[in-house]
Design a protein around this motif. Structure first.
Motif, mmCIF file in Angstrom:
data_model
loop_
_atom_site.group_PDB
_atom_site.id
_atom_site.type_symbol
_atom_site.label_atom_id
_atom_site.label_comp_id
_atom_site.label_asym_id
_atom_site.label_seq_id
_atom_site.Cartn_x
_atom_site.Cartn_y
_atom_site.Cartn_z
ATOM 1 N N LEU A 25 24.047 24.390 53.738
ATOM 2 C CA LEU A 25 23.745 23.650 54.964
ATOM 3 C C LEU A 25 24.236 22.205 54.927
ATOM 4 N N GLY A 26 23.809 21.426 53.941
ATOM 5 C CA GLY A 26 24.152 20.013 53.915
ATOM 6 C C GLY A 26 25.062 19.577 52.788
ATOM 7 N N ASN A 27 25.395 20.486 51.889
ATOM 8 C CA ASN A 27 26.264 20.226 50.742
ATOM 9 C C ASN A 27 25.684 19.175 49.798
ATOM 10 N N ILE A 28 24.345 19.232 49.626
ATOM 11 C CA ILE A 28 23.729 18.328 48.653
ATOM 12 C C ILE A 28 22.849 19.069 47.645
ATOM 13 N N CYS A 29 22.600 20.359 47.836
ATOM 14 C CA CYS A 29 21.752 21.106 46.893
ATOM 15 C C CYS A 29 22.460 22.348 46.360
ATOM 16 N N ARG A 30 22.414 23.438 47.130
ATOM 17 C CA ARG A 30 22.859 24.738 46.624
ATOM 18 C C ARG A 30 24.350 24.822 46.349
ATOM 19 N N SER A 31 25.182 24.558 47.365
ATOM 20 C CA SER A 31 26.625 24.737 47.133
ATOM 21 C C SER A 31 27.183 23.741 46.119
ATOM 22 N N PRO A 32 26.716 22.485 46.060
ATOM 23 C CA PRO A 32 27.254 21.634 44.996
ATOM 24 C C PRO A 32 26.783 22.039 43.602
ATOM 25 N N MET A 33 25.556 22.567 43.508
ATOM 26 C CA MET A 33 25.115 23.070 42.201
ATOM 27 C C MET A 33 26.016 24.216 41.769
ATOM 28 N N ALA A 34 26.298 25.132 42.690
ATOM 29 C CA ALA A 34 27.178 26.257 42.377
ATOM 30 C C ALA A 34 28.590 25.775 42.069
ATOM 31 N N ASP A 35 29.055 24.767 42.786
ATOM 32 C CA ASP A 35 30.378 24.193 42.567
ATOM 33 C C ASP A 35 30.493 23.654 41.141
ATOM 34 N N VAL A 36 29.529 22.846 40.726
ATOM 35 C CA VAL A 36 29.566 22.236 39.395
ATOM 36 C C VAL A 36 29.521 23.312 38.308
ATOM 37 N N VAL A 37 28.621 24.263 38.457
ATOM 38 C CA VAL A 37 28.474 25.311 37.434
ATOM 39 C C VAL A 37 29.719 26.199 37.388
ATOM 40 N N LEU A 38 30.179 26.673 38.548
ATOM 41 C CA LEU A 38 31.348 27.550 38.570
ATOM 42 C C LEU A 38 32.582 26.828 38.040
ATOM 43 N N ALA A 39 32.787 25.584 38.440
ATOM 44 C CA ALA A 39 33.948 24.835 37.944
ATOM 45 C C ALA A 39 33.894 24.687 36.423
ATOM 46 N N GLN A 40 32.711 24.444 35.869
ATOM 47 C CA GLN A 40 32.583 24.324 34.418
ATOM 48 C C GLN A 40 32.874 25.662 33.732
ATOM 49 N N ARG A 41 32.360 26.742 34.304
ATOM 50 C CA ARG A 41 32.607 28.070 33.719
ATOM 51 C C ARG A 41 34.094 28.442 33.799
ATOM 52 N N VAL A 42 34.731 28.089 34.910
ATOM 53 C CA VAL A 42 36.171 28.329 35.074
ATOM 54 C C VAL A 42 36.935 27.557 33.999
ATOM 55 N N ASP A 43 36.569 26.306 33.797
ATOM 56 C CA ASP A 43 37.216 25.483 32.775
ATOM 57 C C ASP A 43 36.986 26.060 31.380
ATOM 58 N N ASP A 44 35.742 26.437 31.089
ATOM 59 C CA ASP A 44 35.423 27.017 29.781
ATOM 60 C C ASP A 44 36.215 28.296 29.512
ATOM 61 N N ALA A 45 36.543 29.033 30.562
ATOM 62 C CA ALA A 45 37.296 30.284 30.426
ATOM 63 C C ALA A 45 38.805 30.049 30.351
ATOM 64 N N GLY A 46 39.236 28.789 30.435
ATOM 65 C CA GLY A 46 40.664 28.492 30.379
ATOM 66 C C GLY A 46 41.401 28.774 31.676
ATOM 67 N N LEU A 47 40.675 28.813 32.782
ATOM 68 C CA LEU A 47 41.279 29.144 34.075
ATOM 69 C C LEU A 47 41.437 27.947 35.008
ATOM 70 N N ALA A 48 41.066 26.752 34.570
ATOM 71 C CA ALA A 48 41.045 25.591 35.465
ATOM 72 C C ALA A 48 42.419 25.254 36.055
ATOM 73 N N ALA A 49 43.487 25.589 35.366
ATOM 74 C CA ALA A 49 44.823 25.310 35.901
ATOM 75 C C ALA A 49 45.196 26.261 37.035
ATOM 76 N N ARG A 50 44.450 27.362 37.158
ATOM 77 C CA ARG A 50 44.794 28.368 38.157
ATOM 78 C C ARG A 50 43.710 28.601 39.211
ATOM 79 N N VAL A 51 42.487 28.178 38.914
ATOM 80 C CA VAL A 51 41.366 28.432 39.820
ATOM 81 C C VAL A 51 40.740 27.107 40.233
ATOM 82 N N THR A 52 40.641 26.890 41.536
ATOM 83 C CA THR A 52 39.974 25.701 42.054
ATOM 84 C C THR A 52 38.668 26.105 42.715
ATOM 85 N N VAL A 53 37.718 25.186 42.684
ATOM 86 C CA VAL A 53 36.401 25.404 43.270
ATOM 87 C C VAL A 53 36.076 24.193 44.138
ATOM 88 N N ALA A 54 35.543 24.446 45.322
ATOM 89 C CA ALA A 54 35.160 23.367 46.241
ATOM 90 C C ALA A 54 33.879 23.769 46.950
#
Length: 179
Positions: A25-54
């Motif tokens: 709804l406001g991009n201050i709770c749920r979706s940014p929490m998911a953004d931060v976690v998913l982006a970190q998991r993508v990076d940890d998996a070595g996919l950050a050069a190919r997968v973007t999260v917003a």
């Protein structure tokens, strides 16, 4: 009951690259929490050069503001960095710019145009099975509640992010390594 298989990811619009957008709804709770976690998991998996999260919100009340302090605190307590986040508002162009758009609840889903191959609920990828008395597929909005709601949302986004990264890793076009 064993976990249901998550739906298949829609194909990438650009070979070798994939973009996931998360919407609440406001991009201050749920979706940014998911953004931060998913982006970190993508990076940890070595996919950050190919997968973007917003992430974005359907409403514009908080545009430019940092994440809700309770959401940020929940992330910090688990070792994530919420500091770069600034709220953004969803616009129809997001549907064309991202390979997969995941809404946090059914109202967010309706606000962005409804379900399609590329637009789904975030928890469609949650490995927790849905039974007659099981959880629904919405991420509850913790904004008007206490800290426990943010911890519940974090648990949902962590396990769902693991499942999303596993689905991304199964795509041979996204395999880490030289391009």
């Amino acid at each position: 009951m064993s976990p249901a298989l998550p739906p298949a990811l829609p194909p990438a619009r650009t070979p070798g690259a994939y973009s996931v957008a998360l919407v609440c709804l406001g991009n201050i709770c749920r979706s940014p929490m998911a953004d931060v976690v998913l982006a970190q998991r993508v990076d940890d998996a070595g996919l950050a050069a190919r997968v973007t999260v917003a992430s974005s919100g359907t409403g514009g009340w908080h545009v430019g503001q940092p994440m809700d302090l309770r959401a940020a605190s929940s992330l910090l307590a688990e070792g994530y960095d919420p500091s770069p986040h600034r709220a953004r508002q969803f616009d129809a162009g997001w549907l064309e710019r991202h390979d997969l758009v995941l809404a946090m609840d059914s109202q967010n889903l309706a606000d962005i145009g409804g379900r399609s191959e590329r637009v789904r609920l975030y928890r469609d990828f949650d490995p927790v099975p849905v039974g007659d008395d099981g959880p629904d597929r919405e991420v509850p909005d913790p904004y008007y509640g206490g800290d426990a709601g943010f911890e519940e949302v974090l648990a949902m986004v962590e396990r769902t992010s693991v499942a999303l990264v596993a689905a991304l890793q199964r795509d041979p076009a996204l395999a880490p390594g030289p391009r």
